[in-house]
Design a protein around this motif. Structure first.
Motif, PDB file in Angstrom:
ATOM      1  N   LEU A 129       0.842  -1.192   0.000  1.00 24.35           N
ATOM      2  CA  LEU A 129       0.000   0.000   0.000  1.00 24.35           C
ATOM      3  C   LEU A 129       0.877   1.242   0.000  1.00 24.35           C
ATOM      4  O   LEU A 129       1.875   1.303   0.725  1.00 24.35           O
ATOM      5  N   PRO A 130       0.535   2.248  -0.797  1.00 27.74           N
ATOM      6  CA  PRO A 130       1.364   3.454  -0.847  1.00 27.74           C
ATOM      7  C   PRO A 130       1.271   4.236   0.460  1.00 27.74           C
ATOM      8  O   PRO A 130       0.352   4.021   1.253  1.00 27.74           O
ATOM      9  N   PRO A 131       2.220   5.133   0.720  1.00 28.90           N
ATOM     10  CA  PRO A 131       2.286   5.814   2.003  1.00 28.90           C
ATOM     11  C   PRO A 131       0.962   6.420   2.465  1.00 28.90           C
ATOM     12  O   PRO A 131       0.222   7.030   1.694  1.00 28.90           O
ATOM     13  N   LYS A 132       0.718   6.223   3.735  1.00 30.18           N
ATOM     14  CA  LYS A 132      -0.552   6.563   4.366  1.00 30.18           C
ATOM     15  C   LYS A 132      -0.908   8.044   4.244  1.00 30.18           C
ATOM     16  O   LYS A 132      -2.064   8.391   3.996  1.00 30.18           O
ATOM     17  N   GLN A 133       0.081   8.915   4.403  1.00 35.31           N
ATOM     18  CA  GLN A 133      -0.197  10.345   4.514  1.00 35.31           C
ATOM     19  C   GLN A 133      -1.011  10.888   3.348  1.00 35.31           C
ATOM     20  O   GLN A 133      -1.953  11.640   3.534  1.00 35.31           O
ATOM     21  N   LYS A 134      -0.658  10.495   2.126  1.00 35.11           N
ATOM     22  CA  LYS A 134      -1.319  11.055   0.947  1.00 35.11           C
ATOM     23  C   LYS A 134      -2.306  10.091   0.299  1.00 35.11           C
ATOM     24  O   LYS A 134      -2.999  10.476  -0.630  1.00 35.11           O
ATOM     25  N   ASN A 135      -2.355   8.855   0.753  1.00 38.05           N
ATOM     26  CA  ASN A 135      -3.121   7.831   0.038  1.00 38.05           C
ATOM     27  C   ASN A 135      -4.161   7.092   0.874  1.00 38.05           C
ATOM     28  O   ASN A 135      -4.936   6.313   0.330  1.00 38.05           O
ATOM     29  N   GLU A 136      -4.184   7.304   2.172  1.00 35.51           N
ATOM     30  CA  GLU A 136      -5.013   6.471   3.038  1.00 35.51           C
ATOM     31  C   GLU A 136      -6.485   6.503   2.653  1.00 35.51           C
ATOM     32  O   GLU A 136      -7.182   5.478   2.714  1.00 35.51           O
ATOM     33  N   ASN A 137      -6.976   7.672   2.237  1.00 34.86           N
ATOM     34  CA  ASN A 137      -8.398   7.766   1.872  1.00 34.86           C
ATOM     35  C   ASN A 137      -8.753   6.858   0.702  1.00 34.86           C
ATOM     36  O   ASN A 137      -9.914   6.446   0.565  1.00 34.86           O
TER      37      ASN A 137
END
Length: 852
Positions: free
Chosen positions: A792-800
């Protein structure tokens, strides 16, 4: 009584470890941002004492001031008045029966009480000029066009006054102080101190000279060091001032040594005279991490690779800018994971000098097919990556490879060290005129200069010209204390654009620069000329070009074009410039003067990115619903479940997208005539985007840079994989990828490709990989993998978007095989060959001048 300031909203620390990527601004509005030194989040305030301003307050000028309750406590933290010419101060106050005064203190002792300004050395009454601000002032500062004009005595010693702490105050008819504020000085500085003479370090057979523009400084010293770090200065030399320029001359033995400036200057962010230690704004060499400026003569023979002076004769011919095709590449991406590259060279300049690495062989293939220019992401000295390799932290890739393709563990491990690893795109400028040290074998001394030149030379031998990504719209740091602050230490409040309260504009994310100021514009142009002459660069891509004034861009283009091989060693007529012409923030709608936005650049020959064709092809925009589809991603024909509206709405959207693409195929020309989806003949300028703006805005093909993906946002393959229905085959997604790159390749104008578009490149659906490390940014020039499904790509910009991303990464049918990648590369090069063989200089009909 001592009270404690309590900050009622989030604090953004100005720590070097906190790095914001330009364009992705914090969600806190500018009026609520507060930057304090990390050890000063709370400090005592004497709430009723005028001596408050004598406390060692450290509030960064990139933020709004502390919102305190009374005039006596907070007014000098603002700079709401403008000293615009020697004899005029502009201030937005209504003086009916009262009066205004200017105050100055050489030792920065001003404080405010209800009775007025205390601690001043000078008090001057101001007279209002009822005719208002003159036209030349309004043209330079359109955002204060309605301010009142206050006259100063023409005999005023303005050149010495600008070195003081300054304030203006307004009194009512009873003599009570109603308003007080500091002053913004760029207008008067430009009028009195604009300078076109030598700046930086200069070398003769007998001596080394230094020149620094610092008209507000009270004293300047040069600290000379033998070593790049540590030790005591060999000498501390006072500089002498002539009309705002400080200079000195030293022995030839300085060459190869290092220096720093000590500048004593009033800083409006602290309300104190500060001793600031800064590098030379015109530095051409540095020690590691920019600790000191290197005395280096770029014309010295021992800094030139063999054959360097003859390199211009080896440049591949470009008959017309219309023949350009651009390949965007990050230096570290090119070789960091390439096992065919010597370990010492991976991720740096020297990887480009190898003859047969996988990456070099791929570039040769692209060059042969028709790519003409390699666009390198920022290569100047930027923050957020340590120049000293021994300080880098790593995650063992063998551990990451064992984790599931949709796991969150990879990003957890990467983000835990992301500010201490070797990776960052580099959009955090510290010094514009020096190659970045982390890409060189040795960040100290002249090594980075020599290796950068070898990289340019090697790419030229492959048949490629080089474009540098320049970031003149903002700087990484500000204030008198940050180690990465340079310009704001030397002339505080001048280089960085400020709002009407006097605080730095942050619409580009942080520390917007002000090219409307004469010496900022000059620094930009001088820097471009240095890169063109000293490194034989062939083009420049301007980050957030719309935040730079059109005048600056035109002057830069003319200055570059004037370079000649006989006089300068380069043919400036072959240098192409382009950039992001977005119109937003404080510069929108020419709010700070005519800016370099898409529409304003028409007729200049300067290129701007065409987001119309990108959005029509992919669907929506990078900031819209992630599943919104477009012409290439299956709108109407391959529904993915997103609610686009009724079938009729979808048909209309698809038809409109087709029109946008047709205009893009014709280089987004204003006067190009097409038959639209309604059967009507329209010019490109009459075809409208959803927001009502024209699709066609260019006057000639080379003013349009067509693209469908870039380093920003998801890769082309990733966005196709996200927007298309889950059930279609990977072969269909590969065909869509090829369809998109083919459209871009066959357009009029300048085609632009993100590195890896031709190899189905994936970043595991990361929408913003600027600080995602080598893991998510990997390129594989052996064509064995496209980097899909690495977590999964980094949480900060992709979590949504993780609920959309996770099932796709977990599905093995989404991952292309080597055969798919090889076919994609072959298809891409075939289309480039077609473009190259048949030529893109064939004129396209776009109407007469009268019809535009």
């Amino acid at each position: 009584m001592v009270d404690v300031l309590r900050v009622p909203f989030p604090v953004l620390q100005s720590s070097p470890s906190l790095s914001f990527k330009p364009r992705l601004c914090p969600l806190i509005p500018p009026s609520r941002r507060l930057h304090l030194k990390s050890n000063s989040l709370l400090f005592p305030l004497f709430c009723s004492s005028p001596s408050f301003f004598k406390l060692p307050l450290r509030c960064s000028s990139s933020s709004m001031p502390l919102q305190l309750s009374s005039l006596s406590q907070d007014s000098l933290l603002y700079s709401r008045a403008y000293w615009v010419t020697k004899t005029i101060i502009a201030w937005n106050v209504d003086v009916v029966e009262g009066s205004c005064y200017l105050y100055a203190s050489k030792v920065a002792a001003l404080s405010v009480t209800d009775n007025g300004i205390q601690g001043h050395d000078l008090e001057i009454k101001l007279e209002e000029d009822r005719s208002g601000l003159p036209p030349n002032v309004i043209e330079k500062f359109p955002h204060i066009r309605d301010y009142r004009a206050f006259k100063l005595p023409p005999v005023l010693d303005a050149k010495n006054l600008v070195k003081c702490q300054l304030a203006v105050a307004e009194f009512n008819s009873q003599g009570k102080c109603r308003n007080a504020t500091g002053l913004q000085l760029p207008g008067v500085l430009d009028e009195l101190f604009s300078y076109d003479g030598p700046l930086g370090a200069f070398y003769s057979a007998e001596a080394v000279s230094l020149c620094l523009w610092a008209p507000t400084a009270q004293a300047v010293y040069a600290h000379i060091y033998k070593d790049p770090v540590g030790g005591c200065p060999l000498e501390i030399i006072p500089l002498e001032e002539t009309n705002g320029v400080w200079s000195t001359k030293g022995p030839k033995s300085w060459e190869g040594c290092y220096y720093m400036y000590e500048v004593s200057v009033y800083h409006p962010s602290t309300l104190h005279i500060e001793k600031c230690y800064a590098n030379d704004p015109y530095a051409r060499g540095l020690s590691a991490d920019g600790k000191r400026t290197l005395f280096v003569n770029l014309h010295a023979d021992d800094l030139k690779p063999e054959g360097w002076d003859e390199l211009e004769d080896m440049k591949p011919d470009i008959l017309s800018f219309s023949d350009i095709s651009i390949y965007e590449l990050h230096i570290r991406d090119f070789s960091a994971n390439d096992d065919t590259v010597n370990a010492d060279f991976r991720g740096g300049y020297m990887a480009f000098t190898l003859k047969d690495s996988a990456g070099v062989l791929h570039l040769k293939k692209l060059s042969k097919a028709g790519i003409t220019h390699v666009h390198l992401l920022p290569t100047f000295q930027f923050a957020a990556v340590d120049d000293e390799k021994e300080n880098w932290k790593y995650v063992d890739s063998k551990i990451l490879e064992k984790l599931p393709s949709d796991s969150a563990e990879q990003q957890e491990k990467i983000t835990a060290i992301q500010d201490d690893d070797a990776y960052n795109w580099g959009y955090n400028p510290v010094l514009w005129g020096v190659p970045k040290g982390s890409y060189s074998s040795d960040p100290n001394g002249p090594c980075r200069i020599v290796e950068f030149r070898k990289m340019i030379q090697a790419l030229t031998h492959i048949g490629l010209r080089v474009v540098l990504d320049v970031v003149y719209n903002h700087l990484h740091a500000n204030g008198p204390f940050d180690k990465d602050s340079v310009l704001d230490k030397i002339v505080p409040g001048y280089y960085l654009r400020r709002n009407t309260d006097g605080f730095i504009e942050n619409s580009t994310c942080v520390n917007n620069t002000a090219s409307e100021h004469y010496m900022v514009e000059r620094l930009i142009i001088d820097d471009l000329l240095s890169w063109a002459i000293n490194y034989k660069v062939d083009g420049f891509r301007f980050d957030l070009m719309g935040h730079i004034m059109k005048r600056t861009m035109v002057k830069a283009k003319d200055a570059l074009c004037s370079l000649t091989k006989e006089r300068d060693g380069v043919d400036g007529s072959r240098i192409y410039i382009y950039g992001e012409g977005w119109d937003f923030g404080e510069v929108a709608k020419n709010g700070r003067g005519i800016n370099a936005s898409q529409f304003n650049l028409c007729g200049t020959g300067i290129g701007s990115f065409n987001d119309r064709i990108r959005d029509a092809m992919l669907g929506g925009s990078p900031f819209g619903p992630p599943l919104q589809q477009g012409f290439v991603t299956g709108l109407l024909l391959e529904p993915n479940g997103h609610d686009h509206g009724t079938k009729d709405v979808e048909k209309a959207m698809l038809a409109s997208a087709k029109d946008h693409i047709q205009v893009g195929l014709a280089a987004n020309l204003r006067g190009f005539v097409l038959t639209d989806f309604e059967g009507k003949e329209r010019k490109g300028s009459e075809v409208l985007c959803y927001g009502g703006t024209p699709v066609g805005y260019a006057f000639c093909p080379t003013e349009t840079v067509n693209y469908v993906s870039a380093h920003d946002n998801e890769t082309l393959f990733d966005i196709i994989s996200l927007k298309t229905p889950v059930g279609i085959s990977v072969e269909d997604r590969c065909r869509m990828n090829h369809f998109a790159t083919s459209i871009i390749a066959l357009t009029q104008g300048i085609p632009f490709f993100h590195a890896g578009d031709e190899m189905l490149r994936s970043k595991s659906l990361d929408r913003d990989s600027y600080n995602s490390g080598d893991w998510f940014n990997r390129l594989d020039f052996t064509y064995n993998s496209n980097n899909w499904g690495v977590g999964l790509p980094p949480k900060q910009k992709n979590e949504n978007s993780w609920p959309l991303i996770q099932p796709r990464l977990a599905d093995p049918s989404f991952k292309p095989q080597r055969s798919h990648i090889l076919a994609a590369v072959e298809n891409f090069t075939d289309v480039l060959c077609i473009r190259n063989e048949y030529g893109s200089t064939t004129p396209v009909h776009h109407g007469s001048l009268a019809s535009l």
